[in-house]
Design an enzyme around this catalytic site. Sequence first.
Site, PDB file in Angstrom:
ATOM      1  CE  LYS A  13     107.158 -28.646  82.182  1.00  0.00           C
ATOM      2  NZ  LYS A  13     106.294 -27.502  81.772  1.00  0.00           N
ATOM      3  NE  ARG A  88     107.149 -26.604  88.391  1.00  0.00           N
ATOM      4  CZ  ARG A  88     106.221 -27.183  87.612  1.00  0.00           C
ATOM      5  NH1 ARG A  88     106.236 -28.462  87.420  1.00  0.00           N
ATOM      6  NH2 ARG A  88     105.311 -26.472  87.059  1.00  0.00           N
ATOM      7  NE  ARG A 127      96.873 -28.724  80.290  1.00  0.00           N
ATOM      8  CZ  ARG A 127      97.999 -28.626  80.982  1.00  0.00           C
ATOM      9  NH1 ARG A 127      99.083 -29.246  80.567  1.00  0.00           N
ATOM     10  NH2 ARG A 127      98.059 -27.874  82.062  1.00  0.00           N
ATOM     11  NE  ARG A 156      97.105 -29.472  85.059  1.00  0.00           N
ATOM     12  CZ  ARG A 156      98.418 -29.512  84.811  1.00  0.00           C
ATOM     13  NH1 ARG A 156      98.891 -30.442  83.995  1.00  0.00           N
ATOM     14  NH2 ARG A 156      99.246 -28.651  85.354  1.00  0.00           N
ATOM     15  NE  ARG A 167     100.172 -24.050  85.781  1.00  0.00           N
ATOM     16  CZ  ARG A 167      99.541 -24.714  84.817  1.00  0.00           C
ATOM     17  NH1 ARG A 167      98.331 -24.374  84.439  1.00  0.00           N
ATOM     18  NH2 ARG A 167     100.144 -25.727  84.225  1.00  0.00           N
TER      19      ARG A 167
HETATM   20  P1  AP5 Z   1     101.568 -30.310  77.896  1.00  0.00           P
HETATM   21  O1  AP5 Z   1     102.394 -31.368  77.252  1.00  0.00           O
HETATM   22  O2  AP5 Z   1     100.498 -30.738  78.839  1.00  0.00           O
HETATM   23  O3  AP5 Z   1     102.529 -29.213  78.563  1.00  0.00           O
HETATM   24  P2  AP5 Z   1     103.355 -29.243  79.912  1.00  0.00           P
HETATM   25  O4  AP5 Z   1     104.600 -28.485  79.659  1.00  0.00           O
HETATM   26  O5  AP5 Z   1     103.478 -30.648  80.420  1.00  0.00           O
HETATM   27  O6  AP5 Z   1     102.354 -28.397  80.786  1.00  0.00           O
HETATM   28  P3  AP5 Z   1     101.893 -28.561  82.301  1.00  0.00           P
HETATM   29  O7  AP5 Z   1     100.802 -27.537  82.483  1.00  0.00           O
HETATM   30  O8  AP5 Z   1     101.540 -29.978  82.628  1.00  0.00           O
HETATM   31  O9  AP5 Z   1     103.180 -28.146  83.003  1.00  0.00           O
HETATM   32  P4  AP5 Z   1     103.358 -27.637  84.400  1.00  0.00           P
HETATM   33  O10 AP5 Z   1     104.821 -27.692  84.494  1.00  0.00           O
HETATM   34  O11 AP5 Z   1     102.738 -26.352  84.765  1.00  0.00           O
HETATM   35  O12 AP5 Z   1     102.485 -28.665  85.257  1.00  0.00           O
HETATM   36  P5  AP5 Z   1     102.873 -29.910  86.161  1.00  0.00           P
HETATM   37  O13 AP5 Z   1     101.860 -30.937  85.897  1.00  0.00           O
HETATM   38  O14 AP5 Z   1     104.309 -30.261  86.028  1.00  0.00           O
HETATM   39  O15 AP5 Z   1     100.948 -29.404  76.727  1.00  0.00           O
HETATM   40  C1  AP5 Z   1     100.055 -28.351  77.022  1.00  0.00           C
HETATM   41  C2  AP5 Z   1      98.949 -28.329  75.956  1.00  0.00           C
HETATM   42  O16 AP5 Z   1      99.546 -28.000  74.698  1.00  0.00           O
HETATM   43  C3  AP5 Z   1      98.248 -29.682  75.768  1.00  0.00           C
HETATM   44  O17 AP5 Z   1      96.896 -29.488  75.464  1.00  0.00           O
HETATM   45  C4  AP5 Z   1      98.979 -30.296  74.577  1.00  0.00           C
HETATM   46  O18 AP5 Z   1      98.155 -31.197  73.874  1.00  0.00           O
HETATM   47  C5  AP5 Z   1      99.313 -29.041  73.764  1.00  0.00           C
HETATM   48  N1  AP5 Z   1     100.532 -29.175  72.952  1.00  0.00           N
HETATM   49  C6  AP5 Z   1     101.671 -29.866  73.244  1.00  0.00           C
HETATM   50  N2  AP5 Z   1     102.565 -29.753  72.253  1.00  0.00           N
HETATM   51  C7  AP5 Z   1     101.990 -28.942  71.308  1.00  0.00           C
HETATM   52  C8  AP5 Z   1     102.424 -28.434  70.055  1.00  0.00           C
HETATM   53  N3  AP5 Z   1     103.634 -28.737  69.543  1.00  0.00           N
HETATM   54  N4  AP5 Z   1     101.586 -27.623  69.383  1.00  0.00           N
HETATM   55  C9  AP5 Z   1     100.361 -27.296  69.866  1.00  0.00           C
HETATM   56  N5  AP5 Z   1      99.880 -27.756  71.055  1.00  0.00           N
HETATM   57  C10 AP5 Z   1     100.700 -28.569  71.775  1.00  0.00           C
HETATM   58  O19 AP5 Z   1     102.694 -29.269  87.588  1.00  0.00           O
HETATM   59  C11 AP5 Z   1     101.432 -28.888  88.082  1.00  0.00           C
HETATM   60  C12 AP5 Z   1     101.588 -28.307  89.471  1.00  0.00           C
HETATM   61  O20 AP5 Z   1     102.140 -29.306  90.363  1.00  0.00           O
HETATM   62  C13 AP5 Z   1     102.542 -27.113  89.598  1.00  0.00           C
HETATM   63  O21 AP5 Z   1     101.941 -25.886  89.262  1.00  0.00           O
HETATM   64  C14 AP5 Z   1     102.948 -27.206  91.054  1.00  0.00           C
HETATM   65  O22 AP5 Z   1     101.926 -26.741  91.899  1.00  0.00           O
HETATM   66  C15 AP5 Z   1     103.061 -28.705  91.274  1.00  0.00           C
HETATM   67  N6  AP5 Z   1     104.418 -29.225  90.977  1.00  0.00           N
HETATM   68  C16 AP5 Z   1     104.737 -30.165  90.048  1.00  0.00           C
HETATM   69  N7  AP5 Z   1     106.072 -30.362  90.036  1.00  0.00           N
HETATM   70  C17 AP5 Z   1     106.598 -29.533  90.955  1.00  0.00           C
HETATM   71  C18 AP5 Z   1     107.925 -29.260  91.387  1.00  0.00           C
HETATM   72  N8  AP5 Z   1     108.980 -29.900  90.851  1.00  0.00           N
HETATM   73  N9  AP5 Z   1     108.106 -28.318  92.345  1.00  0.00           N
HETATM   74  C19 AP5 Z   1     107.051 -27.664  92.911  1.00  0.00           C
HETATM   75  N10 AP5 Z   1     105.777 -27.880  92.543  1.00  0.00           N
HETATM   76  C20 AP5 Z   1     105.539 -28.802  91.578  1.00  0.00           C
END
Ligand code: AP5
Length: 211
Positions: A13, A88, A127, A156, A167
């Site tokens: 994402k 979410r 990552r 992270r 997660r």
């Molecule tokens: P990446 O693009 O970083 O993936 P992502 O889906 O953004 O993963 P996140 O871990 O950031 O998502 P998340 O939803 O758990 O975390 P968030 O920050 O929102 O890609 C991942 C890896 O794959 C990278 O190394 C990338 O380079 C690689 N990649 C990408 N595309 C690729 C491809 N095509 N092929 C190969 N490799 C590829 O949330 C973190 C925390 O914040 C949560 O756990 C929670 O505690 C809190 N939080 C955030 N939002 C909320 C909410 N709305 N409600 C409650 N808690 C929340």
Amino acid sequence: MNIVLFGKPGAGKGTQAPRLAATLGVPTLATGDVLRAAVQAGTALGREAKTYMDSGGLVPDAVIMGIVRETLASPIYADGVILDGVVRTVPQAEGMRDVLKGLGRTMDAVLNFDVSNEEIVRRLSSRLVCSGCQTPYMSGSTADACAKCGGKLVRRKDDEPEAIRHRLEVFEAQTAPVFEWYRAHGTKVATVEATGSVDEVTARALKALGR
Ligand code: AP5
């Protein structure tokens, strides 16, 4: 245009959001980035969010909706938003509907980036992210600097194996039902195969949006 980028942690994402934003001409809101910046700055929001985030749990809905309400009220978001990491939970979906309604808008589409759990574990285990601008990197070392802003690359805390497992459980229990919620409420939903090159995934996402 108001779009939710939906999918498991590590589905891509955060990688796709700025690319789609550039093509569609609307800004992104990544709640994870907002929360990590607050943790880094040591604000009250950051202190509250940190314990949930480090373990891979979800930050309470009321906190998230506070961020969403405040952010979307900004004129920068007048033409729409690409939501990365929010919505979410079903209460967040209901809250988002109300926030958009208050702005005279509705959700246009939900894109579900689909990746297997094995691939998620592989991606998150290797990552690194920039501690400054949060750009994710598929490879590299903590001695490298961010190509975009020169910031330090870090691992992270929630990319440790135990937190990744948690997660994925949280996603199945609390986040997966959101996709059905949108389908049941008449929002356009589409599943995008999120493996292959980053360019291929972007092309599939844009096609799903009719672009
Ligand atoms: P990446 O693009 O970083 O993936 P992502 O889906 O953004 O993963 P996140 O871990 O950031 O998502 P998340 O939803 O758990 O975390 P968030 O920050 O929102 O890609 C991942 C890896 O794959 C990278 O190394 C990338 O380079 C690689 N990649 C990408 N595309 C690729 C491809 N095509 N092929 C190969 N490799 C590829 O949330 C973190 C925390 O914040 C949560 O756990 C929670 O505690 C809190 N939080 C955030 N939002 C909320 C909410 N709305 N409600 C409650 N808690 C929340």
